[in-house]
Design an enzyme around this catalytic site. Structure first.
Site, PDB file in Angstrom:
ATOM      1  N   CYS A  23       0.838  -1.202   0.000  1.00  0.00           N
ATOM      2  CA  CYS A  23       0.000   0.000   0.000  1.00  0.00           C
ATOM      3  C   CYS A  23       0.873   1.251   0.000  1.00  0.00           C
ATOM      4  CB  CYS A  23      -1.006  -0.058   1.144  1.00  0.00           C
ATOM      5  SG  CYS A  23      -2.363   1.126   0.953  1.00  0.00           S
ATOM      6  N   HIS A 129      -3.559  -5.338   0.008  1.00  0.00           N
ATOM      7  CA  HIS A 129      -3.128  -5.799   1.330  1.00  0.00           C
ATOM      8  C   HIS A 129      -3.113  -7.323   1.400  1.00  0.00           C
ATOM      9  CE1 HIS A 129      -2.847  -2.044   3.590  1.00  0.00           C
ATOM     10  NE2 HIS A 129      -3.739  -1.602   2.714  1.00  0.00           N
ATOM     11  N   GLU A 131      -1.551  -9.138   3.420  1.00  0.00           N
ATOM     12  CA  GLU A 131      -1.510  -9.575   4.822  1.00  0.00           C
ATOM     13  C   GLU A 131      -2.901  -9.712   5.417  1.00  0.00           C
ATOM     14  OE1 GLU A 131      -1.862  -5.119   5.299  1.00  0.00           O
ATOM     15  OE2 GLU A 131      -1.058  -6.498   3.815  1.00  0.00           O
TER      16      GLU A 131
END
Length: 155
Positions: A23, A129, A131
């Site tokens: 990001c 993202h 994660e």
């Protein structure tokens, strides 16, 4: 904070330390490579159909598809998945990256979603993202690729 981030990124790139920017991290890598910054989506791209964040602020992330170049570092790390759904939560994005970097994924509107250096072992930025994905998805392979790139040869 941004001064520290810039210094850290420059030192890591200067030492060819593997980097995965997520990001804001991708935006930072892109700006260091000479990219421009779109300040506010969707205002800067009024014809875009892909949402990158929830304008109401109710959702922490939105889902949309990206298409990765299967021959890129990101594409290979993602297992050659090509097109995959991702979680996104940003209102800024980079324009085309500068010299020495290439686009390795885009969304359906052509917005840059991943970049990578053509001269570093592993310097990859993704706008989404990975994660935030649950379970053992293709996204997890980005972290595996980062760790593998960071290991000494022969391990």
């Amino acid at each position: 904070k941004q001064d520290f981030d810039v210094t850290l990124a420059r030192h890591a790139l200067g030492r060819d330390i593997p980097v995965l920017g997520i990001c804001y991290g991708m935006q930072l890598l892109g700006i260091l490579a000479g990219a421009g910054l779109l300040q506010h989506l969707p205002d800067d791209r009024p014809d875009a159909t892909v949402r990158h964040s929830d304008p109401s602020g109710q959702l922490p992330a939105v889902r949309h598809d990206v298409t990765a170049d299967p021959g890129s570092l990101a594409g290979k790390a993602l297992g050659g998945a090509g097109r995959l759904a991702c979680q996104s939560a940003h209102h800024q994005a980079i324009t085309e990256p500068g010299p020495g970097w290439r686009v390795s994924a885009r969304d359906d509107d052509g917005l840059v979603e991943a970049i990578e250096s053509v001269s570093h072992r592993f310097a990859v930025g993704v706008q989404w993202h990975p994660e935030k994905e649950d379970g053992d998805t293709a996204h997890l392979n980005l972290f595996r690729a980062l760790v593998e790139a960071a290991l000494p040869s022969g391990m």
